[in-house]
Scaffold this motif. Structure first.
Motif, PDB file in Angstrom:
ATOM      1  N   TRP A 101      47.313   6.124  83.497  1.00  0.00           N
ATOM      2  CA  TRP A 101      48.105   6.651  84.616  1.00  0.00           C
ATOM      3  C   TRP A 101      47.494   6.365  85.975  1.00  0.00           C
ATOM      4  CZ3 TRP A 101      46.538  10.881  87.866  1.00  0.00           C
ATOM      5  CH2 TRP A 101      45.296  11.424  87.542  1.00  0.00           C
ATOM      6  N   ARG A 102      46.193   6.091  85.972  1.00  0.00           N
ATOM      7  CA  ARG A 102      45.481   5.772  87.221  1.00  0.00           C
ATOM      8  C   ARG A 102      44.448   4.717  86.879  1.00  0.00           C
ATOM      9  NH1 ARG A 102      40.686  10.354  88.065  1.00  0.00           N
ATOM     10  NH2 ARG A 102      39.763   9.929  86.047  1.00  0.00           N
ATOM     11  N   PRO A 103      43.897   3.973  87.862  1.00  0.00           N
ATOM     12  CA  PRO A 103      42.812   3.046  87.527  1.00  0.00           C
ATOM     13  C   PRO A 103      41.734   3.812  86.753  1.00  0.00           C
ATOM     14  CG  PRO A 103      43.465   2.797  89.829  1.00  0.00           C
ATOM     15  CD  PRO A 103      44.209   3.995  89.303  1.00  0.00           C
ATOM     16  N   HIS A 104      41.264   3.244  85.635  1.00  0.00           N
ATOM     17  CA  HIS A 104      40.362   3.998  84.760  1.00  0.00           C
ATOM     18  C   HIS A 104      39.066   4.378  85.485  1.00  0.00           C
ATOM     19  CE1 HIS A 104      38.668  -0.096  84.146  1.00  0.00           C
ATOM     20  NE2 HIS A 104      37.540   0.565  84.048  1.00  0.00           N
ATOM     21  N   SER A 105      38.450   5.456  85.010  1.00  0.00           N
ATOM     22  CA  SER A 105      37.143   5.871  85.537  1.00  0.00           C
ATOM     23  C   SER A 105      36.107   4.812  85.174  1.00  0.00           C
ATOM     24  CB  SER A 105      36.743   7.212  84.928  1.00  0.00           C
ATOM     25  OG  SER A 105      35.352   7.429  85.117  1.00  0.00           O
ATOM     26  N   ILE A 106      35.237   4.482  86.136  1.00  0.00           N
ATOM     27  CA  ILE A 106      34.211   3.459  85.860  1.00  0.00           C
ATOM     28  C   ILE A 106      32.905   4.076  85.346  1.00  0.00           C
ATOM     29  CG2 ILE A 106      35.225   1.817  87.479  1.00  0.00           C
ATOM     30  CD1 ILE A 106      32.872   2.478  89.416  1.00  0.00           C
TER      31      ILE A 106
ATOM     32  N   MET B  66      45.360  17.661  86.626  1.00  0.00           N
ATOM     33  CA  MET B  66      45.976  16.363  86.297  1.00  0.00           C
ATOM     34  C   MET B  66      45.064  15.533  85.411  1.00  0.00           C
ATOM     35  SD  MET B  66      47.680  15.010  89.844  1.00  0.00           S
ATOM     36  CE  MET B  66      48.503  13.665  88.973  1.00  0.00           C
ATOM     37  N   VAL B  67      43.791  15.425  85.830  1.00  0.00           N
ATOM     38  CA  VAL B  67      42.847  14.553  85.133  1.00  0.00           C
ATOM     39  C   VAL B  67      42.667  14.994  83.677  1.00  0.00           C
ATOM     40  CG1 VAL B  67      40.403  13.912  85.055  1.00  0.00           C
ATOM     41  CG2 VAL B  67      41.628  13.864  87.234  1.00  0.00           C
ATOM     42  N   PHE B  68      42.540  16.294  83.455  1.00  0.00           N
ATOM     43  CA  PHE B  68      42.290  16.763  82.090  1.00  0.00           C
ATOM     44  C   PHE B  68      43.572  16.827  81.254  1.00  0.00           C
ATOM     45  CE2 PHE B  68      38.288  17.750  84.081  1.00  0.00           C
ATOM     46  CZ  PHE B  68      37.387  17.466  83.080  1.00  0.00           C
ATOM     47  N   ASN B  69      44.682  17.262  81.857  1.00  0.00           N
ATOM     48  CA  ASN B  69      45.935  17.261  81.100  1.00  0.00           C
ATOM     49  C   ASN B  69      46.390  15.845  80.733  1.00  0.00           C
ATOM     50  OD1 ASN B  69      46.993  19.945  80.528  1.00  0.00           O
ATOM     51  ND2 ASN B  69      46.923  20.238  82.751  1.00  0.00           N
TER      52      ASN B  69
ATOM     53  N   ARG C 168      35.317   9.399  93.410  1.00  0.00           N
ATOM     54  CA  ARG C 168      36.514   9.941  92.737  1.00  0.00           C
ATOM     55  C   ARG C 168      36.125  10.644  91.438  1.00  0.00           C
ATOM     56  NH1 ARG C 168      41.151   6.541  89.583  1.00  0.00           N
ATOM     57  NH2 ARG C 168      39.458   6.703  88.052  1.00  0.00           N
ATOM     58  N   SER C 169      35.173  10.080  90.704  1.00  0.00           N
ATOM     59  CA  SER C 169      34.717  10.729  89.462  1.00  0.00           C
ATOM     60  C   SER C 169      34.114  12.107  89.729  1.00  0.00           C
ATOM     61  CB  SER C 169      33.692   9.854  88.731  1.00  0.00           C
ATOM     62  OG  SER C 169      34.354   8.784  88.072  1.00  0.00           O
ATOM     63  N   LEU C 170      33.356  12.231  90.826  1.00  0.00           N
ATOM     64  CA  LEU C 170      32.808  13.552  91.167  1.00  0.00           C
ATOM     65  C   LEU C 170      33.940  14.559  91.334  1.00  0.00           C
ATOM     66  CD1 LEU C 170      30.186  12.868  94.012  1.00  0.00           C
ATOM     67  CD2 LEU C 170      29.726  13.169  91.577  1.00  0.00           C
ATOM     68  N   LEU C 171      34.982  14.132  92.039  1.00  0.00           N
ATOM     69  CA  LEU C 171      36.082  15.062  92.322  1.00  0.00           C
ATOM     70  C   LEU C 171      36.969  15.282  91.097  1.00  0.00           C
ATOM     71  CD1 LEU C 171      37.119  14.005  95.945  1.00  0.00           C
ATOM     72  CD2 LEU C 171      35.303  15.546  95.171  1.00  0.00           C
ATOM     73  N   SER C 172      36.932  14.351  90.146  1.00  0.00           N
ATOM     74  CA  SER C 172      37.710  14.509  88.907  1.00  0.00           C
ATOM     75  C   SER C 172      37.003  15.442  87.938  1.00  0.00           C
ATOM     76  CB  SER C 172      37.885  13.151  88.211  1.00  0.00           C
ATOM     77  OG  SER C 172      38.536  12.241  89.055  1.00  0.00           O
ATOM     78  N   ALA C 173      35.703  15.269  87.827  1.00  0.00           N
ATOM     79  CA  ALA C 173      34.942  15.954  86.769  1.00  0.00           C
ATOM     80  C   ALA C 173      34.188  17.166  87.272  1.00  0.00           C
ATOM     81  CB  ALA C 173      33.965  14.971  86.128  1.00  0.00           C
ATOM     82  N   GLY C 174      34.078  17.321  88.583  1.00  0.00           N
ATOM     83  CA  GLY C 174      33.169  18.327  89.127  1.00  0.00           C
ATOM     84  C   GLY C 174      33.800  19.639  89.540  1.00  0.00           C
TER      85      GLY C 174
HETATM   86  C1  OVM Z   1      35.898  10.639  85.800  1.00  0.00           C
HETATM   87  C2  OVM Z   1      35.708  11.785  84.860  1.00  0.00           C
HETATM   88  C3  OVM Z   1      34.467  12.022  84.317  1.00  0.00           C
HETATM   89  C4  OVM Z   1      34.290  13.066  83.394  1.00  0.00           C
HETATM   90  C5  OVM Z   1      35.345  13.837  83.045  1.00  0.00           C
HETATM   91  C6  OVM Z   1      36.558  13.583  83.611  1.00  0.00           C
HETATM   92  C7  OVM Z   1      38.399  13.841  82.246  1.00  0.00           C
HETATM   93  C8  OVM Z   1      36.749  12.558  84.508  1.00  0.00           C
HETATM   94  O1  OVM Z   1      34.994   9.837  85.903  1.00  0.00           O
HETATM   95  O2  OVM Z   1      36.948  10.533  86.441  1.00  0.00           O
HETATM   96  O3  OVM Z   1      37.601  14.325  83.247  1.00  0.00           O
END
Ligand code: OVM
Length: 405
Positions: A89-94, A178-181, A241-247
């Motif tokens: 759904w979005r560019p994959h997490s690196i 969004m990220v987790f669902n 972006r990963s910080l804001l997705s996972a943090g």
């Molecule tokens: C990310 C990321 C990292 C860990 C968990 C996560 C699914 C996302 O890099 O975007 O949530």
């Protein structure tokens, strides 16, 4: 090839029984412990007939699948969708959605930016903010702890630590949702979360830009790695972006679940009050008992075998961390909340090369808030029923009315 929920529709392997449970249903998510127990009892793997994929919940099996990045990759996505076959759904997490050797490079950058040393510099600030917030809540007496505490605290201190010039509690929490669902099937909770995209994604991407970050935060440390050519400037932005997705959702959930476990176990809270240095142990035990990240998938990239079961290349495996963390083969009286327990080896932060890279800062936030609560609160009493929030990957509260006395 016709895909099922975005992946190859595999058959049940020999020796694995089909199971028609829907682990993504709001009913199971509201009360996952019986599902976790059944999953462990059924055998090393169950075949989820609705999703044509495997699920595992025994500690040893989850650990084996999760830590073997050579056979069970993350680059094909850690949700139900196989990124080798369908666009994410979005560019994959690196960092999350890649494998070694590429992963080693981005991991090193985040490891440095989130190192124990970097976090040590934040501890006094985290504790000051925690004490301020908790003293306001004590003055209030009764409040709804998900919004007033669990969401408020990380969305105050984490964006500051990252160096964001502007925080927005609602947008950050909704982005996490969004990220987790997104990791689950296209059910109601995923659709509801995804509908928020147009309002949230452009805002989040804007906050990741170098010019929107201060020069002294974790974000700046990541961009400094671009100056050293460890990653490109574009990759640095993706790591922010990963910080804001996972943090955000992770720490929000961990802290909410901690207030819940303490409100349910007054004798454990009394022990914490008697010795606030147990705050870290109480947070870790909450992670073990409630597994904020309840499950992530891996994808078999070879034909292989685990616990005597043959697994075909392309198989999606739901690794149920929440079930593994309640396995009595690993943890004595596993369903009991004991802040003095030796929690080492729990899988709430994963295991292997992808194990939570933000764990130092996550633990520092949890420790700070539980320390402040231990110092200032006499009793934590439920002031109504706790309600769980359906989410395709997290075990998180929707609402938690409590009274700090
Ligand atoms: C990310 C990321 C990292 C860990 C968990 C996560 C699914 C996302 O890099 O975007 O949530």
């Amino acid at each position: 090839m016709k895909l099922v929920h975005g992946h190859l529709p595999i058959d049940a392997p020999a020796g694995v029984q089909g199971w028609d449970i829907d682990p993504y249903s709001p009913e199971v998510q509201a009360d996952p412990v019986p599902y976790y127990a059944q999953l462990r009892e059924r055998g090393p793997f169950s075949y989820l007939t609705r999703y044509s994929m495997l699920a595992c919940g025994r500690y040893d099996v989850v650990r084996e699948v999760f830590s073997d990045h050579e056979r069970f990759v993350s680059s094909r996505g850690v949700g139900v969708q196989d990124f080798a076959l369908e666009e994410p759904w979005r560019p994959h997490s690196i960092i999350l959605e890649v494998d070694p050797p590429y992963h080693n490079r981005t991991r090193r950058v985040l490891m440095r930016a989130l190192s124990p040393k970097a976090v040590a510099d934040l501890r006094a600030y985290f504790l000051d903010e925690a004490r301020d917030l908790v003293s306001d809540l004590v003055a209030q007496g009764e409040f709804e702890a998900v919004e007033a505490l669990a969401e408020t605290y990380p969305t105050r201190v984490f964006p500051k630590a990252v160096g964001m010039k502007l925080s927005d509690r609602r947008k950050l929490v909704d982005h996490g949702s969004m990220v987790f669902n997104a990791l689950g099937p296209d059910n109601a909770q995923r659709q509801t979360a995804m509908a928020m995209g147009p309002e949230i994604i452009p805002w989040v991407m804007e906050q990741c830009k170098r010019e929107n970050l201060t020069d002294d935060g974790i974000g700046a440390a990541i961009y400094a790695s671009a100056d050293e050519e460890l990653v490109s400037e574009a990759e640095a932005g993706m790591l922010v972006r990963s910080l804001l997705s996972a943090g955000i959702d992770t720490t929000v959930t961990g802290i909410g679940n901690a207030v819940w476990t303490l409100s349910q176990n007054p004798e454990q809270f009394a022990a914490l009050r008697a010795d606030p240095s147990l705050a870290m142990g109480a947070f870790d035990e909450t992670m073990r008992l409630t597994s904020p990240v309840a499950a992530f998938c891996r994808t078999a990239c070879v034909d292989t075998e685990v616990a005597g079961i043959k697994i075909a290349e392309g198989t999606k495996i739901l690794c149920v961390l929440g079930a593994a963390n309640l396995d009595s083969a690993k943890f004595e009286e596993a369903e009991r909340f004991d802040i003095k327990r030796k929690t080492a080896g729990h899988l709430a932060l994963g295991v292997g090369v992808h194990m939570c890279v933000g764990q130092n800062i996550a633990r520092a936030e949890g420790q700070a808030i539980l320390t402040a609560i231990a110092e200032q609160v006499g009793v934590i009493e439920p002031a109504g029923d706790a309600v769980w929030r359906p989410n395709n990957a997290m075990h998180a509260l929707e609402s938690l009315p409590v009274r700090f006395g």
